[in-house]
Design a protein around this motif. Sequence first.
Motif, short mmCIF file in Angstrom:
data_model
loop_
_atom_site.label_atom_id
_atom_site.label_comp_id
_atom_site.label_asym_id
_atom_site.label_seq_id
_atom_site.Cartn_x
_atom_site.Cartn_y
_atom_site.Cartn_z
N SER A 109 0.83 -1.21 0.00
CA SER A 109 0.00 0.00 0.00
C SER A 109 0.86 1.25 0.00
CB SER A 109 -0.89 0.01 1.25
OG SER A 109 -1.60 -1.20 1.37
N GLY A 110 2.13 1.09 0.39
CA GLY A 110 3.04 2.22 0.44
C GLY A 110 4.43 1.76 0.81
N ALA A 111 5.36 2.70 0.80
CA ALA A 111 6.75 2.38 1.11
C ALA A 111 7.35 3.46 2.00
CB ALA A 111 7.57 2.24 -0.17
N LEU A 112 8.09 3.02 3.00
CA LEU A 112 8.78 3.96 3.87
C LEU A 112 10.10 4.37 3.20
CD1 LEU A 112 9.29 5.52 6.43
CD2 LEU A 112 9.94 3.39 7.58
N VAL A 113 10.19 5.62 2.78
CA VAL A 113 11.34 6.12 2.03
C VAL A 113 11.73 7.49 2.60
CG1 VAL A 113 10.82 4.85 -0.08
CG2 VAL A 113 9.78 7.11 0.29
N LYS A 150 5.73 4.23 13.40
CA LYS A 150 4.47 4.36 14.14
C LYS A 150 3.30 4.54 13.18
CE LYS A 150 4.74 5.76 18.24
NZ LYS A 150 4.96 6.50 19.50
N GLU A 151 3.55 5.24 12.06
CA GLU A 151 2.49 5.43 11.07
C GLU A 151 2.12 4.09 10.42
OE1 GLU A 151 1.62 7.90 6.91
OE2 GLU A 151 3.31 8.47 8.19
N ILE A 152 3.10 3.22 10.23
CA ILE A 152 2.82 1.89 9.69
C ILE A 152 1.99 1.09 10.68
CG2 ILE A 152 3.87 -0.33 9.05
CD1 ILE A 152 6.14 1.19 7.78
N LEU A 153 2.35 1.14 11.95
CA LEU A 153 1.60 0.41 12.97
C LEU A 153 0.17 0.91 13.10
CD1 LEU A 153 4.08 -0.18 15.95
CD2 LEU A 153 2.76 -1.92 14.73
N ASN A 154 -0.03 2.20 12.88
CA ASN A 154 -1.36 2.80 13.02
C ASN A 154 -2.17 2.78 11.72
OD1 ASN A 154 -0.86 3.39 15.72
ND2 ASN A 154 -0.04 5.42 15.27
N SER A 155 -1.63 2.16 10.68
CA SER A 155 -2.32 2.11 9.40
C SER A 155 -3.48 1.13 9.43
CB SER A 155 -1.33 1.72 8.29
OG SER A 155 -0.84 0.41 8.51
N LYS A 156 -4.26 1.10 8.37
CA LYS A 156 -5.41 0.20 8.29
C LYS A 156 -4.97 -1.26 8.37
CE LYS A 156 -8.09 3.43 5.46
NZ LYS A 156 -8.73 3.66 4.14
N GLN A 157 -5.82 -2.10 8.90
CA GLN A 157 -5.51 -3.50 9.16
C GLN A 157 -4.99 -4.23 7.93
OE1 GLN A 157 -5.56 -5.04 12.03
NE2 GLN A 157 -5.33 -7.18 11.41
N GLU A 158 -5.59 -3.95 6.77
CA GLU A 158 -5.25 -4.71 5.56
C GLU A 158 -4.02 -4.16 4.82
OE1 GLU A 158 -8.05 -1.39 4.34
OE2 GLU A 158 -7.86 -2.81 6.01
N GLU A 159 -3.47 -3.04 5.24
CA GLU A 159 -2.38 -2.42 4.49
C GLU A 159 -1.03 -3.11 4.76
OE1 GLU A 159 -3.50 2.11 3.48
OE2 GLU A 159 -2.77 1.80 5.52
N LYS A 160 -0.22 -3.19 3.69
CA LYS A 160 1.11 -3.78 3.76
C LYS A 160 2.13 -2.77 3.22
CE LYS A 160 -0.62 -7.88 4.82
NZ LYS A 160 -0.43 -8.52 6.13
N PHE A 161 3.38 -2.88 3.69
CA PHE A 161 4.38 -1.88 3.34
C PHE A 161 5.74 -2.50 3.05
CE2 PHE A 161 1.19 0.03 6.01
CZ PHE A 161 0.91 1.23 5.39
N LYS A 184 5.81 -6.71 12.06
CA LYS A 184 6.37 -7.71 11.15
C LYS A 184 5.34 -8.15 10.13
CE LYS A 184 8.95 -12.05 11.11
NZ LYS A 184 9.55 -13.12 11.93
N ARG A 185 4.08 -8.26 10.53
CA ARG A 185 3.01 -8.66 9.61
C ARG A 185 2.77 -7.59 8.56
NH1 ARG A 185 -2.13 -7.98 8.51
NH2 ARG A 185 -2.40 -6.32 10.04
N LYS A 186 2.91 -6.33 8.94
CA LYS A 186 2.62 -5.23 8.03
C LYS A 186 3.76 -4.93 7.05
CE LYS A 186 -0.95 -2.54 10.34
NZ LYS A 186 -1.73 -2.34 9.10
N ILE A 187 4.99 -5.23 7.45
CA ILE A 187 6.13 -4.96 6.58
C ILE A 187 6.44 -6.23 5.80
CG2 ILE A 187 8.56 -4.32 6.44
CD1 ILE A 187 8.20 -2.69 8.99
N VAL A 188 6.16 -6.23 4.51
CA VAL A 188 6.31 -7.44 3.70
C VAL A 188 7.67 -7.53 3.03
CG1 VAL A 188 3.84 -7.63 3.28
CG2 VAL A 188 5.25 -6.32 1.67
N LEU A 189 8.40 -6.41 2.98
CA LEU A 189 9.70 -6.43 2.33
C LEU A 189 10.63 -5.37 2.93
CD1 LEU A 189 10.84 -8.19 0.03
CD2 LEU A 189 10.34 -6.32 -1.54
N HIS A 190 11.82 -5.82 3.32
CA HIS A 190 12.85 -4.94 3.87
C HIS A 190 13.94 -4.76 2.81
CE1 HIS A 190 10.89 -7.14 7.13
NE2 HIS A 190 11.17 -6.15 7.95
#
Length: 388
Positions: A109-113, A150-161, A184-190
């Motif tokens: 759904s997005g990427a931390l950059v 923290k924004e990733i943790l507070n994102s919608k349940q179904e979102e992945k990053f 860990k569940r929300k971050i699908v790729l490091h």
Amino acid sequence: MNIEEVYKNKLCTGCGVCVAACPNNVIKLIKDKSSGLYKPKIDEKKCKHCGLCLKVCPGWKMNVNNNLLGDYLEIYTGKSTDKNLQKNASSGGVVTQLLVSLLENKTISGALVTIMDKLESQPFIARTKQEIISAKGSKYCPVAINIALKEILNSKQEEKFAVVGLPCHIQGIRNYEGIFPELKRKIVLHLGLFCSRCPSYLATDFLLKRLKIKKEEVKNINYRKGYNMLIELKDGSQKTISYRAYWDSDFKYLIPLRCMMCYDRVNELSDVSFGDSFGDCEKDKLTLLIVRNQKSLNIIKNIKDIELNKISFLEAMKILKKPVAFKKTNLKARLFFMKLFGIKIPSYNGELLYPSKYAYLQSLMLFLKMGFVSFKHKRYHKNKDIGI
């Protein structure tokens, strides 16, 4: 020890994971003008002393893997099929292309950059193709990217990053994921970037002074537009300086001491590591990829907009032998002098490799050079620290 002591002992990486992890929101990062680094500041009146900030901190404890490139499955060189992206990215444009493709096929759904806002790095969650492209290129300055977790943790349940970071950023994220499985569940790729060192903001100050540019004149700075630095000024003009012209100056010596305590050149805790292939700057703009697990290998192979060429370990080591030897094999030599000078060092969970005798002389010369450059450029700042 608390997180402020980590900084006082020069062990802080400035990654920002302590800010994101603090359950009481009592930690913030401030820009220390005298050092050009970010440092943590605790509101002691509100702190519950839970110790979570230390548990996630990558600065004072490191796990050591003695494999020269860490654990991996396959190694490639590659480039984006987008010619414009190839030209303007740091090397091959693979990281940017991968993120764009993952966003378009709805894997993330997005990427931390990170982007540059004038002279400051700004981490954010990119949710569009254009936002991802705006973050292309290297940033040779402190980046507190983990404050956005923290924004990733507070994102919608179904979102992945996906997340993009240096070795210290990825280690901080892994530490945090070990305590909070939801992250860990929300971050699908490091996605991990190679790193030799991360210059302080004083390095950029030095460069601007050398170019006779005042800070207030700068609209934006791009450390790696291809193989040049591009500085945009508010009057509409631009200044360009080649990568080698600034990197091989005092710029690369104005760095945190903590960078010299790190063994991880190729981001061993990431899912996929990325860096320069160090080929011909103009003809061979390729990214070197180290793919570390089956999940990321499946993802990489299914991206149609990336051209890949598989290479062997020996071919990779022709590219990485010197960088890895400096960062990993020679670490024990640098630590020898740090202990001799009474400098605190991290706790290493694992046996360090044995350096050559020459590495001790090399390390001593490096510290002397760093000390000389730091002394030459040291400034006294009367202004208060700036919070971020």
